[in-house]
Scaffold this motif. Sequence first.
Motif, PDB file in Angstrom:
ATOM      1  N   ALA A 191      23.726  42.297  41.687  1.00  0.00           N
ATOM      2  CA  ALA A 191      24.042  41.903  40.312  1.00  0.00           C
ATOM      3  C   ALA A 191      25.469  41.386  40.205  1.00  0.00           C
ATOM      4  CB  ALA A 191      23.840  43.096  39.375  1.00  0.00           C
ATOM      5  N   LEU A 192      26.392  42.024  40.903  1.00  0.00           N
ATOM      6  CA  LEU A 192      27.786  41.588  40.857  1.00  0.00           C
ATOM      7  C   LEU A 192      27.959  40.208  41.479  1.00  0.00           C
ATOM      8  CD1 LEU A 192      29.562  44.943  41.781  1.00  0.00           C
ATOM      9  CD2 LEU A 192      29.439  43.865  39.534  1.00  0.00           C
ATOM     10  N   VAL A 193      27.298  39.982  42.614  1.00  0.00           N
ATOM     11  CA  VAL A 193      27.412  38.683  43.281  1.00  0.00           C
ATOM     12  C   VAL A 193      26.815  37.583  42.416  1.00  0.00           C
ATOM     13  CG1 VAL A 193      26.655  37.322  45.266  1.00  0.00           C
ATOM     14  CG2 VAL A 193      27.486  39.641  45.598  1.00  0.00           C
ATOM     15  N   VAL A 194      25.651  37.844  41.836  1.00  0.00           N
ATOM     16  CA  VAL A 194      25.001  36.843  40.996  1.00  0.00           C
ATOM     17  C   VAL A 194      25.833  36.545  39.765  1.00  0.00           C
ATOM     18  CG1 VAL A 194      22.981  36.397  39.554  1.00  0.00           C
ATOM     19  CG2 VAL A 194      22.686  37.368  41.824  1.00  0.00           C
ATOM     20  N   SER A 195      26.384  37.582  39.134  1.00  0.00           N
ATOM     21  CA  SER A 195      27.203  37.358  37.943  1.00  0.00           C
ATOM     22  C   SER A 195      28.460  36.570  38.286  1.00  0.00           C
ATOM     23  CB  SER A 195      27.578  38.689  37.288  1.00  0.00           C
ATOM     24  OG  SER A 195      28.387  39.469  38.150  1.00  0.00           O
ATOM     25  N   GLU A 196      29.019  36.799  39.483  1.00  0.00           N
ATOM     26  CA  GLU A 196      30.188  36.031  39.903  1.00  0.00           C
ATOM     27  C   GLU A 196      29.825  34.571  40.132  1.00  0.00           C
ATOM     28  OE1 GLU A 196      33.950  36.529  42.985  1.00  0.00           O
ATOM     29  OE2 GLU A 196      32.135  37.704  43.274  1.00  0.00           O
ATOM     30  N   ALA A 197      28.653  34.335  40.706  1.00  0.00           N
ATOM     31  CA  ALA A 197      28.216  32.960  40.931  1.00  0.00           C
ATOM     32  C   ALA A 197      27.932  32.246  39.612  1.00  0.00           C
ATOM     33  CB  ALA A 197      26.967  32.953  41.812  1.00  0.00           C
ATOM     34  N   LEU A 198      27.366  32.971  38.638  1.00  0.00           N
ATOM     35  CA  LEU A 198      27.041  32.364  37.353  1.00  0.00           C
ATOM     36  C   LEU A 198      28.283  32.036  36.528  1.00  0.00           C
ATOM     37  CD1 LEU A 198      23.990  34.558  36.280  1.00  0.00           C
ATOM     38  CD2 LEU A 198      23.943  32.157  36.963  1.00  0.00           C
ATOM     39  N   ALA A 199      29.405  32.686  36.848  1.00  0.00           N
ATOM     40  CA  ALA A 199      30.614  32.493  36.047  1.00  0.00           C
ATOM     41  C   ALA A 199      31.091  31.048  36.069  1.00  0.00           C
ATOM     42  CB  ALA A 199      31.722  33.413  36.537  1.00  0.00           C
ATOM     43  N   GLY A 200      30.795  30.332  37.151  1.00  0.00           N
ATOM     44  CA  GLY A 200      31.250  28.951  37.244  1.00  0.00           C
ATOM     45  C   GLY A 200      30.195  27.930  36.874  1.00  0.00           C
ATOM     46  N   ARG A 201      29.074  28.373  36.317  1.00  0.00           N
ATOM     47  CA  ARG A 201      27.987  27.456  35.982  1.00  0.00           C
ATOM     48  C   ARG A 201      27.621  27.585  34.506  1.00  0.00           C
ATOM     49  NH1 ARG A 201      23.914  29.407  40.843  1.00  0.00           N
ATOM     50  NH2 ARG A 201      25.390  29.155  42.588  1.00  0.00           N
ATOM     51  N   SER A 232      34.034  42.618  47.392  1.00  0.00           N
ATOM     52  CA  SER A 232      35.166  43.314  48.001  1.00  0.00           C
ATOM     53  C   SER A 232      35.440  44.636  47.295  1.00  0.00           C
ATOM     54  CB  SER A 232      36.409  42.417  47.950  1.00  0.00           C
ATOM     55  OG  SER A 232      36.173  41.183  48.584  1.00  0.00           O
ATOM     56  N   LEU A 233      35.492  44.608  45.964  1.00  0.00           N
ATOM     57  CA  LEU A 233      35.721  45.838  45.210  1.00  0.00           C
ATOM     58  C   LEU A 233      34.588  46.840  45.408  1.00  0.00           C
ATOM     59  CD1 LEU A 233      37.138  44.491  41.827  1.00  0.00           C
ATOM     60  CD2 LEU A 233      38.224  46.212  43.269  1.00  0.00           C
ATOM     61  N   PHE A 234      33.362  46.348  45.348  1.00  0.00           N
ATOM     62  CA  PHE A 234      32.211  47.238  45.471  1.00  0.00           C
ATOM     63  C   PHE A 234      32.176  47.906  46.847  1.00  0.00           C
ATOM     64  CE2 PHE A 234      27.880  47.793  47.041  1.00  0.00           C
ATOM     65  CZ  PHE A 234      27.376  48.678  46.105  1.00  0.00           C
ATOM     66  N   THR A 235      32.344  47.115  47.907  1.00  0.00           N
ATOM     67  CA  THR A 235      32.286  47.663  49.263  1.00  0.00           C
ATOM     68  C   THR A 235      33.390  48.682  49.488  1.00  0.00           C
ATOM     69  OG1 THR A 235      31.400  45.552  50.043  1.00  0.00           O
ATOM     70  CG2 THR A 235      32.222  47.079  51.712  1.00  0.00           C
ATOM     71  N   ALA A 273      40.381  52.780  39.799  1.00  0.00           N
ATOM     72  CA  ALA A 273      41.507  52.170  39.080  1.00  0.00           C
ATOM     73  C   ALA A 273      42.545  51.629  40.053  1.00  0.00           C
ATOM     74  CB  ALA A 273      42.139  53.186  38.142  1.00  0.00           C
ATOM     75  N   LEU A 274      42.807  52.368  41.131  1.00  0.00           N
ATOM     76  CA  LEU A 274      43.771  51.908  42.130  1.00  0.00           C
ATOM     77  C   LEU A 274      43.295  50.628  42.799  1.00  0.00           C
ATOM     78  CD1 LEU A 274      44.699  55.322  43.799  1.00  0.00           C
ATOM     79  CD2 LEU A 274      46.100  53.980  42.232  1.00  0.00           C
ATOM     80  N   LEU A 275      41.997  50.543  43.070  1.00  0.00           N
ATOM     81  CA  LEU A 275      41.452  49.347  43.699  1.00  0.00           C
ATOM     82  C   LEU A 275      41.571  48.140  42.774  1.00  0.00           C
ATOM     83  CD1 LEU A 275      38.223  50.682  45.462  1.00  0.00           C
ATOM     84  CD2 LEU A 275      40.313  49.878  46.551  1.00  0.00           C
ATOM     85  N   CYS A 276      41.279  48.341  41.505  1.00  0.00           N
ATOM     86  CA  CYS A 276      41.377  47.216  40.561  1.00  0.00           C
ATOM     87  C   CYS A 276      42.802  46.693  40.478  1.00  0.00           C
ATOM     88  CB  CYS A 276      40.881  47.648  39.182  1.00  0.00           C
ATOM     89  SG  CYS A 276      39.093  47.933  39.103  1.00  0.00           S
ATOM     90  N   ILE A 277      43.768  47.609  40.454  1.00  0.00           N
ATOM     91  CA  ILE A 277      45.167  47.182  40.384  1.00  0.00           C
ATOM     92  C   ILE A 277      45.585  46.531  41.698  1.00  0.00           C
ATOM     93  CG2 ILE A 277      47.536  47.970  40.106  1.00  0.00           C
ATOM     94  CD1 ILE A 277      46.449  50.187  38.276  1.00  0.00           C
ATOM     95  N   ALA A 278      45.197  47.135  42.827  1.00  0.00           N
ATOM     96  CA  ALA A 278      45.581  46.591  44.131  1.00  0.00           C
ATOM     97  C   ALA A 278      44.961  45.232  44.386  1.00  0.00           C
ATOM     98  CB  ALA A 278      45.177  47.568  45.230  1.00  0.00           C
ATOM     99  N   SER A 279      43.829  44.953  43.751  1.00  0.00           N
ATOM    100  CA  SER A 279      43.174  43.656  43.973  1.00  0.00           C
ATOM    101  C   SER A 279      43.966  42.498  43.370  1.00  0.00           C
ATOM    102  CB  SER A 279      41.759  43.667  43.385  1.00  0.00           C
ATOM    103  OG  SER A 279      41.793  43.711  41.964  1.00  0.00           O
ATOM    104  N   LEU A 280      44.818  42.785  42.390  1.00  0.00           N
ATOM    105  CA  LEU A 280      45.513  41.707  41.689  1.00  0.00           C
ATOM    106  C   LEU A 280      46.509  40.980  42.587  1.00  0.00           C
ATOM    107  CD1 LEU A 280      46.037  43.485  38.241  1.00  0.00           C
ATOM    108  CD2 LEU A 280      44.163  41.991  38.965  1.00  0.00           C
ATOM    109  N   PRO A 281      47.475  41.659  43.215  1.00  0.00           N
ATOM    110  CA  PRO A 281      48.365  40.910  44.116  1.00  0.00           C
ATOM    111  C   PRO A 281      47.645  40.369  45.339  1.00  0.00           C
ATOM    112  CG  PRO A 281      48.795  43.267  44.274  1.00  0.00           C
ATOM    113  CD  PRO A 281      47.876  43.076  43.115  1.00  0.00           C
ATOM    114  N   ALA A 282      46.640  41.101  45.823  1.00  0.00           N
ATOM    115  CA  ALA A 282      45.883  40.605  46.978  1.00  0.00           C
ATOM    116  C   ALA A 282      45.157  39.306  46.631  1.00  0.00           C
ATOM    117  CB  ALA A 282      44.896  41.671  47.455  1.00  0.00           C
ATOM    118  N   TRP A 283      44.598  39.250  45.433  1.00  0.00           N
ATOM    119  CA  TRP A 283      43.906  38.022  45.016  1.00  0.00           C
ATOM    120  C   TRP A 283      44.885  36.864  44.856  1.00  0.00           C
ATOM    121  CZ3 TRP A 283      39.251  36.258  45.294  1.00  0.00           C
ATOM    122  CH2 TRP A 283      38.893  35.108  44.571  1.00  0.00           C
TER     123      TRP A 283
END
Length: 428
Positions: A179-189, A384-387, A399-409
């Motif tokens: 569901a997460l992958v599909v929703s990410e793909a749909l975000a650009g369409r 990445s977040l889910f895994t 919460a730590l993962l969500c914050i850490a993902s920002l500079p990494a992204w």
Amino acid sequence: MAQETAQQAPTTAHTAPARALLPLILPAALVGVVASLVFVGVSTAAEQLQHVLWGPLPDALGVGRYSVLWMFVMLVATGFAVGLVVWKVPGHAGPDPATLGLDARTMPPVVLPGLVLATGLMLAGGPSLGPENPIIAVNVALAVWLGRRFLPRTPGALWPVLAEAATIGALFGTPLAAALVVSEALAGRPMRGRLWDNVFAPLTAGAFGAMTTTLVFHPTFDLGLPTLGHPHWQDLVAALVIASASAVLGMCAVYAFPYIHKAFLGLRHPMLMLPAGGLVLGALAALGGHLTLFKGLSEVGVLARDPEGWSAGQFATMAVVKLAALLVAASCGFRGGRIFPSVFVGTALGLCAHALVPAVQPALGVATGVLGILLAITRQGWVSLFTAAVLVASPAVLALLCIASLPAWLLVTGRPQMQLRDDGTPIR
């Protein structure tokens, strides 16, 4: 006045009626079950062959199962075997795997036997790739071919989406990843209707794929690491540093990818490219040890069971060697995906951070290390977040993962991806 009122009125997406979604359940369920059985079948056959090649066979020959000699022999032999499939089997095991990602292109049915055989040989022989990309490609091709043949009234564009979602659900043992992958793909369409209406059928396929895998294969991603307690400020600092450092290391491989691929492509024949890749992989295995072989999921469990069992230098060596092995295997023509070996790299990096700074909890190090490397290698934020989250099964880490993902992204976005166009240039 009426025109002004119309402009001010809020725009809302129309919700699809139930009668429009109900006919999608049966096709989605069928795709989910079949996709899971394909994944389980290929994985089980590969595991049985791996057991023979790395167990009774070297024992009968009087050679150590993971001796340097046997690792060289097996990896070069795997290169020859896969090269022969790519050269001689109809369809040549599909297009150059360096040009493929999770969003597989539809292949003709004649390609599938060779692709399945090449994938099974690769998984058993030891190269550092996972099953995800080729299994998704096989399931997409099967869904499109069988769907158009037996359910022609179902929209043709739906079959690839169902197959991708079903396979991702089967791979991770949960439909949430799909569901997460599909929703990410749909975000650009552009979408018709609400997001949940568009996700309904893929989520159904992912759920049936995940349930089938769970019933017959019993997968688990939880590494059993000590649960992360109440997070502190130093945990946040550690998460930011580890995720960013892991993303930078991953980007080193991404930038090297087109050059390594071009070097192997210069050999011009699969019977030269793949054995040469096997030879390089043998040298890397001799340097990093047998834990740097294979897709890496079982080997990650070995590391996690004894976080204190290796020094920081050994963890760092395994991480770098595994990443180099992933880079070589993906460049020389082996058919496979990059998520599972990347998980090993991130785990080794996280445990390296724990070995260097014992205050860094193993669960935090592993989760943020995996997050950073997957963001760089896959460019899939939700995956990445889910895994990273499911590996440690700790609510406090989210919460730590969500914050850490920002500079990494910020470090990876807009830069080349670990996927090439047909002309050899990297996709951005």
